[in-house]
Structure formats: structure tokens, C-alpha cells
Design an enzyme around this catalytic site. Structure first.
Site, short mmCIF file in Angstrom:
data_model
loop_
_atom_site.label_atom_id
_atom_site.label_comp_id
_atom_site.label_asym_id
_atom_site.label_seq_id
_atom_site.Cartn_x
_atom_site.Cartn_y
_atom_site.Cartn_z
N ALA A 95 0.98 -1.22 -0.09
CA ALA A 95 0.00 0.02 -0.07
C ALA A 95 0.93 1.24 -0.03
CB ALA A 95 -0.87 -0.02 1.33
N GLU B 101 -0.44 -9.52 -0.85
CA GLU B 101 -1.95 -9.97 -0.72
C GLU B 101 -2.47 -9.92 -2.01
OE1 GLU B 101 -2.70 -8.32 3.66
OE2 GLU B 101 -2.40 -6.82 2.31
N GLU C 232 4.45 -5.26 7.30
CA GLU C 232 3.77 -4.09 8.04
C GLU C 232 3.96 -4.00 9.32
OE1 GLU C 232 0.87 -6.18 4.68
OE2 GLU C 232 2.36 -6.74 5.85
N GLY D 220 0.69 -5.43 0.74
CA GLY D 220 -0.53 -5.30 0.03
C GLY D 220 -0.13 -5.94 -1.51
#
Length: 265
Positions: free
Chosen positions: A71, A117, A137, A114
Site C-alpha cells: 500500500a 496480498e 507491515e 499489499g
């Protein structure tokens, strides 16, 4: 393979090669960090590709040195929590969850947070030798929030997933292959060729069967065995009733190659 046409957005590029679409995450200066604009554009592109009868398989990869570093941290820091909770990246994960066609992730470098993911939300993962994967993260004082703790644990098991999530370390693609997190590792310069080769192999199959089979395999992730078996049987009956099934079985008995309806010009 000849490129037929190209879709252009601000944060992604899409090119269609015959019946295969290649989506390239295109923020190379930000290591293809996923921001709200990229989410919106990916969702729009996936909607178009889902309804495009010419496209049978999708490949997602990154421009530059990364698949995606995760992200966009600056955007996440500056966005009010209420806005993140209201929308955030959720539309992308929901679209991938319900996307009907096979999706191959081709990991060309850093695949973190992300980004990992996103890769795990795809159906098959091919990685380059230089790829690095993980959920870092925890190093930002947060935790995975788009499937990292759930999908990683289902693939790696509790203890290895716990190690990666709690330390935030990245592993190389060979280690990821040993753990079953990626299907195959190839040299960096062979990544897209291998993804296209696999996509072409899949694209030779009948579309209805591809979609029903993908849906049934995905169902195994979130159902008990008996529920999954019931779902599989339902999809089998649907496939069996299709014109593609009749053509496929006739071709087998007649010792010839099937002529799938969606491949006819």
C-alpha cells in the site's frame, strides 16, 4: 505473440495479446505501491476484462523493479481512518474474489505487504529469481489487512506464517517455492514468457469449464469438505450440461481436437 490493443490508465497499463490480457502495475518510481487511484483503475479494468469474451486469461505483473511494495504508505498515513474503513482497497479484493477468469501473478521483484496480498488473491503465482516476498507491515506499527494473515497461514501453516508476519522479513522466491507460496521460479528475463506460456496453455481450455473449475477450487478455501464436495458436484453438473462438454466428449471419441465455441471465429 502479436499485441492486438492496449488499454492505458494512469497507474496501470493493459495490453491484450490474442486471448490473454497483461495488466502491468505502473508506478515504478513508487515500487508500484497500491494507492486509491490504482485500486479504482484495477477494478474498472477487471470489470471490462471479465465481460470481454475475447479474453480468457489475465496476467498481472509490475513495471520496473517491483511487482508491488504494498500500500502507498504516505496516502495511508494522510487518509482519515473513517475514509479507509468506508472504502480503502476493499473493492479490489472483493473484485478479485468474484473474478471469473483465471488470473496469473508474475512477480518481477519486491512483492511485499499489499503486493503479496494481491499476488495471493490471484490463482497461480510465477516468480522471478530476484523476487522477494513478505508481509513487512509490522515494521510500520501495523499488520496485514487484506488477507495476509489468512491466506499466508493457509498456504504456509501457522508457524511459518506467524514468523513472517511477526518479524516482517522478506524471503526469496526459491524459499517461497519450497513453501508452496509460488508455483514456479524462473530467470528474470523469462518471467513474462513463462507466464504467457502458461496462460496460453490454460486459454486452450473451454471457458465455461475454466470458470466453473476455478470457482470450485477457490471454494475449498472457505468451506468444510462436505460443503466443498457439494459445491463441486453442482459445478460438475453445470459443466456436463454445457455444449462445450458435448463437444469435448465427442472430440475424445472421434480422436480429434475439440472446437470450443468461444474459440470459433
Amino acid at each position: 505473440m502479436r499485441v492486438n490493443y492496449i488499454y492505458m490508465y494512469s497507474t496501470i497499463q493493459i495490453e491484450a495479446r490474442e486471448n490473454i490480457a497483461i495488466i502491468k502495475l505502473n508506478r515504478p518510481d513508487k515500487l508500484n505501491a497500491i494507492n486509491f487511484q490504482m485500486v479504482d483503475e484495477l477494478v474498472d479494468a477487471l470489470n471490462k476484462l471479465d465481460s470481454d469474451d475475447k479474453i480468457k486469461v489475465i496476467i498481472i505483473t509490475g513495471n520496473g523493479k517491483a511487482f508491488s511494495a504494498g500500500a502507498d504508505v504516505k496516502e495511508m498515513l494522510e487518509t482519515p481512518l473513517e475514509e479507509i474503513m468506508k472504502k480503502g482497497h476493499m473493492p479490489l479484493w472483493e473484485k478479485l474474489r468474484t473474478f471469473k477468469k483465471p488470473v496469473i501473478a508474475a512477480l518481477n521483484g519486491i512483492t511485499a505487504g499489499g503486493g503479496l496480498e494481491l499476488a495471493m488473491a490471484c490463482d497461480i503465482i510465477i516468480a522471478s529469481e530476484s523476487a522477494k516476498l513478505g508481509q513487512p507491515e509490522i515494521n510500520l506499527g501495523i499488520m496485514p489487512g487484506a488477507g495476509g494473515t489468512q491466506r499466508l497461514t493457509r498456504v504456509l501453516g501457522k508457524y511459518k506464517a506467524m514468523e513472517l508476519v511477526l518479524t516482517g522479513k522478506l524471503i526469496d522466491s526459491k524459499e517461497a517455492e519450497r513453501y508452496g507460496l509460488v508455483n514456479k521460479v524462473v530467470p528474470d528475463n523469462a518471467l513474462i514468457d513463462e507466464a504467457i506460456r502458461l496462460a496460453k496453455e490454460i486459454a486452450e481450455k473451454p471457458m465455461i469449464s475454466l470458470m466453473l473449475a476455478k470457482e470450485a477450487v477457490a471454494k475449498a478455501w472457505d468451506t468444510l469438505l462436505q460443503q466443498g464436495l457439494d459445491f463441486e458436484r453442482r459445478n460438475f453438473y453445470l459443466a456436463l450440461s454445457s455444449e462445450e462438454a458435448k463437444e469435448g466428449m465427442r472430440a475424445f471419441l472421434e480422436k480429434r481436437k475439440p472446437r470450443w465455441e468461444n474459440d470459433k471465429s
